[in-house]
Design an enzyme around this catalytic site. Structure first.
Site, mmCIF file in Angstrom:
data_model
loop_
_atom_site.group_PDB
_atom_site.id
_atom_site.type_symbol
_atom_site.label_atom_id
_atom_site.label_comp_id
_atom_site.label_asym_id
_atom_site.label_seq_id
_atom_site.Cartn_x
_atom_site.Cartn_y
_atom_site.Cartn_z
ATOM 1 N N ASP A 77 0.823 -1.204 0.000
ATOM 2 C CA ASP A 77 0.000 0.000 0.000
ATOM 3 C C ASP A 77 0.861 1.261 0.000
ATOM 4 O OD1 ASP A 77 0.730 -0.743 2.683
ATOM 5 O OD2 ASP A 77 -0.683 0.743 3.457
ATOM 6 N N GLU A 139 0.075 -1.338 5.638
ATOM 7 C CA GLU A 139 1.146 -0.931 6.545
ATOM 8 C C GLU A 139 1.005 0.527 6.917
ATOM 9 O OE1 GLU A 139 5.044 0.852 7.662
ATOM 10 O OE2 GLU A 139 3.781 1.313 5.935
#
Length: 389
Positions: A77, A139
């Site tokens: 991400d 994350e």
């Protein structure tokens, strides 16, 4: 027909083209990686989130049943580009003066691209030591995805020897970093006409007391400092990032909400700051609010918590990665990564990846081509090591 090979740059261009901002799904990127690995004969395991909109990917190159493997860990991400002044499409890689510009080039698709591009090299050397690829989701919003992957896969493996988290460290070896704890505090008071301050409970004013307490705590942490002298800034930090409250200047505000975080040094008791904040709120502030309005309240909820990485000097991770990176020393950083969670799973872990954290989360994020080349050399050394050379 032989499986198609992609250079690190070509792989990075493909990865950046997927808008994997944390609010979005990462499944298209995961499907691409799964297809690529399958073409090279590498099987994958997906660990999805609860609503099947995102997934971690775990794959093993080499003997999966052998202990002592090396985990290459990266998050898929990226942070949003909203409101940022980009001079090109954030999700299309553009080369400028020896740099590749695009969201995630530095943080941290560059590392993932290099690892994936070198899968054929890992395979060609007949790895005697397994190389595991661990790609996570979310994350950037609290290291959420890696937790179920560690529980579902990492803990059930023959114990890996090393985890390498490829966050941007300019290819330097990092053996320590701060943790992160972020919270949202909501203060509820009682609306009243602003001329009647003795009858209302101003949520903003009491929130200000709480924020002042946090700033006093921040001063105390600054005074305590960092005994190791390795971090910048050299102390645990506390900051308030958002605040919202009130509706009009002549109305005593009923509610006020503020978001705050702390980034503790690895050796700080992780519960100290929130425990002291909660005690101050409940013993010093809330009784005065409820003396006027019994239903007044202060509620603090956790937004994200991720542990720091404690140094393990001379660990197998530090020793191996310093050799692969051709470094003579390890460093400490103030940003947070998934490394601390792997360390909690009792696996020696370090951070080492291409690019600079100074470019992360910014408009026109970039990675130097020279950094990708250095990471490629790192991967080649790893391939030789895993092959028994």
């Amino acid at each position: 027909m032989p499986a198609k090979r992609l250079s690190t740059r070509e792989m990075l261009e493909r990865l950046v083209s997927f808008d994997t901002t944390s609010r979005n799904s990462n499944l298209e990127l995961i499907a691409f990686v799964e297809t690529y690995l399958s073409a090279h004969g590498v099987s994958c395991r997906l660990i999805a989130n609860e609503d099947d909109t995102k997934a971690n990917l775990f794959a093993t190159i080499g003997p999966a049943d052998r202990a002592g493997g090396i985990v290459l860990s990266g998050h898929t991400d990226v942070v949003p580009v909203d409101g940022q002044d980009w001079t090109s499409d954030p999700f299309a890689v553009v080369e400028r003066e020896g740099r590749l510009v695009g969201r995630g080039t530095s943080d941290m698709k560059g590392f993932i691209a290099s690892a994936l591009a070198h899968v054929p090299e890992f395979l060609a050397r007949g790895p005697q030591i397994p190389v595991h690829l661990a790609l996570s989701y979310d994350e950037e919003v609290g290291c959420l995805g890696v937790r179920p992957m560690i529980d579902a896969v990492i803990r059930t493996l023959p114990k890996p020897q090393v985890v390498i988290v490829g966050e941007p460290s300019s290819m330097k070896v990092v053996n320590a970093h701060k943790g992160i704890q972020s919270y949202v505090t909501k203060v509820t008071g009682l609306e009243f006409h602003s001329s009647q301050t003795h009858q209302g409970v101003s949520a903003i004013q009491y929130a200000a007391e709480l924020i002042t307490f946090l700033m006093k705590l921040a001063d105390e942490m600054r005074e305590r400092g960092d005994a190791t002298g390795r971090f910048r800034p050299p102390y645990t930090t506390i900051s308030v990032g958002t605040i919202k409250g009130g509706s009009a200047v002549n109305i005593i505000p009923r509610s006020c909400t503020f978001g705050w975080e702390c980034r503790p040094l690895p050796d700080l008791d992780p519960e100290e700051i929130i425990t002291r904040f909660t005690a101050f709120a409940e013993r010093e502030v809330l009784p005065r609010m409820r003396a006027i309005y019994p239903q007044a309240g202060i509620e603090t909820s956790v937004r994200a918590r991720s542990p720091g990485l404690a140094p393990e000097e001379g660990s197998p991770a530090e020793t191996l990665v310093m050799k692969l990176a051709q470094c003579n020393s390890a460093e400490a950083v103030s940003y947070n990564t998934e490394a601390g969670l792997f360390q909690l799973a009792d696996i020696p872990t370090v951070v080492c990846g291409p690019g600079s954290i100074d470019q992360a989360h910014k408009p026109d994020e970039f990675i130097e081509l020279s950094q990708l080349a250095e990471c490629d050399r790192f991967m080649m050394r790893l391939a030789e090591f895993a092959g028994g050379a």
